[in-house]
Design a protein around this motif. Structure first.
Motif, PDB file in Angstrom:
ATOM      1  N   VAL A 113       4.683  -1.126 -23.359  1.00 10.92           N
ATOM      2  CA  VAL A 113       4.019  -1.546 -21.996  1.00 10.92           C
ATOM      3  C   VAL A 113       4.029  -1.132 -20.565  1.00 10.92           C
ATOM      4  N   PRO A 114       4.418  -0.421 -20.093  1.00 13.18           N
ATOM      5  CA  PRO A 114       4.772  -0.668 -18.711  1.00 13.18           C
ATOM      6  C   PRO A 114       3.691  -0.624 -17.616  1.00 13.18           C
ATOM      7  N   MET A 115       3.309  -1.448 -17.275  1.00 14.03           N
ATOM      8  CA  MET A 115       2.523  -1.992 -16.597  1.00 14.03           C
ATOM      9  C   MET A 115       2.742  -3.080 -15.270  1.00 14.03           C
ATOM     10  N   SER A 173       0.981  -1.268  -0.183  1.00 20.83           N
ATOM     11  CA  SER A 173       0.451  -0.300   0.008  1.00 20.83           C
ATOM     12  C   SER A 173       0.639   1.039   0.295  1.00 20.83           C
ATOM     13  N   GLN A 174       1.912   1.211   1.177  1.00 25.70           N
ATOM     14  CA  GLN A 174       2.883   2.456   0.856  1.00 25.70           C
ATOM     15  C   GLN A 174       3.597   2.651  -0.144  1.00 25.70           C
ATOM     16  N   ALA A 175       3.531   1.456  -0.871  1.00 21.62           N
ATOM     17  CA  ALA A 175       3.991   1.697  -2.448  1.00 21.62           C
ATOM     18  C   ALA A 175       3.300   2.223  -3.733  1.00 21.62           C
ATOM     19  N   ILE A 176       2.269   1.143  -3.774  1.00 21.72           N
ATOM     20  CA  ILE A 176       1.126   2.263  -4.529  1.00 21.72           C
ATOM     21  C   ILE A 176       1.472   4.090  -4.260  1.00 21.72           C
ATOM     22  N   THR A 177       0.406   4.124  -2.925  1.00 19.67           N
ATOM     23  CA  THR A 177       0.522   5.491  -2.222  1.00 19.67           C
ATOM     24  C   THR A 177       1.970   6.402  -3.064  1.00 19.67           C
ATOM     25  N   GLU A 178       2.371   6.172  -2.700  1.00 16.22           N
ATOM     26  CA  GLU A 178       3.894   7.227  -2.790  1.00 16.22           C
ATOM     27  C   GLU A 178       4.052   6.404  -4.539  1.00 16.22           C
ATOM     28  N   ALA A 204       9.225  -2.027 -10.296  1.00 19.12           N
ATOM     29  CA  ALA A 204       7.945  -2.408 -11.091  1.00 19.12           C
ATOM     30  C   ALA A 204       7.274  -1.747 -11.836  1.00 19.12           C
ATOM     31  N   ILE A 205       6.888  -0.911 -10.844  1.00 19.95           N
ATOM     32  CA  ILE A 205       6.167   0.136 -11.277  1.00 19.95           C
ATOM     33  C   ILE A 205       6.827   1.506 -12.585  1.00 19.95           C
ATOM     34  N   ARG A 206       8.215   1.313 -11.562  1.00 23.17           N
ATOM     35  CA  ARG A 206       8.802   2.516 -12.564  1.00 23.17           C
ATOM     36  C   ARG A 206       9.186   1.726 -14.558  1.00 23.17           C
ATOM     37  N   ASP A 207       8.958   0.201 -14.092  1.00 21.28           N
ATOM     38  CA  ASP A 207       9.444  -0.447 -15.298  1.00 21.28           C
ATOM     39  C   ASP A 207       9.357  -0.188 -16.375  1.00 21.28           C
TER      40      ASP A 207
END
Length: 327
Positions: free
Chosen positions: A111-113, A13-18, A161-164
């Protein structure tokens, strides 16, 4: 670096929020993401609104299809599939679209997902809600596959992963969601994909443990350490790209390998690791490679039957003793 204390669910949750605060292109899409299955994303919609938190119908194919299209047009979607079992409902957009789009377009599209999905047995949820399917995705060119086992890894790997710029399959374990540990508060903290972690050093045998098997392996290392058996624990963290060098170095040092996964052993993660060592470090082996995992059966609803199927500490102890010649 300041450290806080969090669960794996809280760290995710913290990673998603940031990342949503850092980048307005990060959006979340999936079934019940505003309420948050297992509490992971609960309440985040209050900060980011329904423009960036999209609750969907129960259509996994549509969730991933929308995410692929959004990623191709510049967004960074996090798509949640509520149970790993239902990744089977959206294999076409994952395997034939997301994984191949950059290659087939000559790099015109990326496809950065991220596809987040919890798996694993132990809750009496039956054979359609309990599978661990990591090995299915390891063999698909174009996908990265991540499977964290601790809060610090969950946060650092998810942010990477989100930044990849490639599609990442981010596989979580339901029983690990409430495991606690230290987590850096630094919003720039990341862990690079493709780096294994040596969680405990040892000399007699290497256990390469994945996801929910990691804490079990650590407990076994303590138990066997009291008997004079020195166990090294390696957590790959990223299953593709796999940090083969760290694994090879460990096995060359100890001369023995035990693999531990919750998924079915047939064509599993352990099978790939065994092939790797047999091909590249056979001469260093002093004992048989031993695999621990779920046998080729479905999980039962009955929890006593289910737990008889899930690999546990006793299975790991037997495997280590077989590897070192004590059984």
């Amino acid at each position: 670096m300041s450290m806080g204390f969090n669960t794996i669910a809280g760290a995710i949750s913290q990673a998603i929020t940031e990342e949503m605060r850092r980048d307005a292109n990060v959006v979340l899409i999936g079934e019940d993401v505003t309420t948050g299955i297992f509490g992971v994303t609960a309440g985040l919609v209050d900060e980011f609104g329904t423009d960036r938190f999209c609750d969907t119908p129960i259509s996994e194919n549509a969730i991933i299809g929308c995410a692929v299209g959004a990623a191709m047009t510049g967004m960074r979607p996090i798509a949640e599939i509520m149970f790993q079992d239902f990744l089977t409902c959206c294999m076409d957009p994952i395997v034939n679209q997301a994984a191949k789009m950059s290659y087939m377009s000559g790099g015109t599209f990326s496809v950065p997902m991220v596809v987040r999905s919890p798996g694993g047995a132990g809750l009496g949820a039956g054979p359609q809600h309990s599978q661990s399917l990591a090995s299915w995705f390891m063999g698909v060119p174009g996908l990265k596959v991540v499977s964290p086992s601790s809060p610090i890894d969950a946060k650092g790997l998810l942010k990477s992963a989100i930044r990849d710029n490639n599609p990442v399959i981010f596989l979580e374990n339901k029983l690990l969601y409430f495991e606690s540990g230290e987590v850096p508060d630094d919003i720039d903290f990341t862990i690079p994909l493709g780096q294994a972690s040596v969680l405990r050093e040892g000399d007699d045998v290497t256990i390469v443990a994945v996801s929910g098997m990691v804490p079990r392996a650590l407990r076994v290392a303590d138990e066997l350490g009291a008997e004079g058996v020195s166990v090294e624990i390696v957590d790959p963290r990223t299953l593709y790209p796999l940090d083969t060098e760290t694994i090879l170095q460990s096995v060359k040092k100890t001369g023995r390998l035990v693999t531990a996964e919750e998924g079915v052993m047939t064509c599993g993660v352990g099978a790939e690791l065994a092939a790797l060592i047999a091909e590249k470090a056979y001469d260093c082996l002093d004992g048989p490679i031993v695999r621990v995992g779920t046998p080729h059966v479905n999980y039962a609803y009955n929890q006593e039957m289910e737990w008889a199927t899930i690999p546990d500490e006793q299975d790991l102890v037997r495997a280590v003793k077989k590897a070192i010649g004590q059984e």
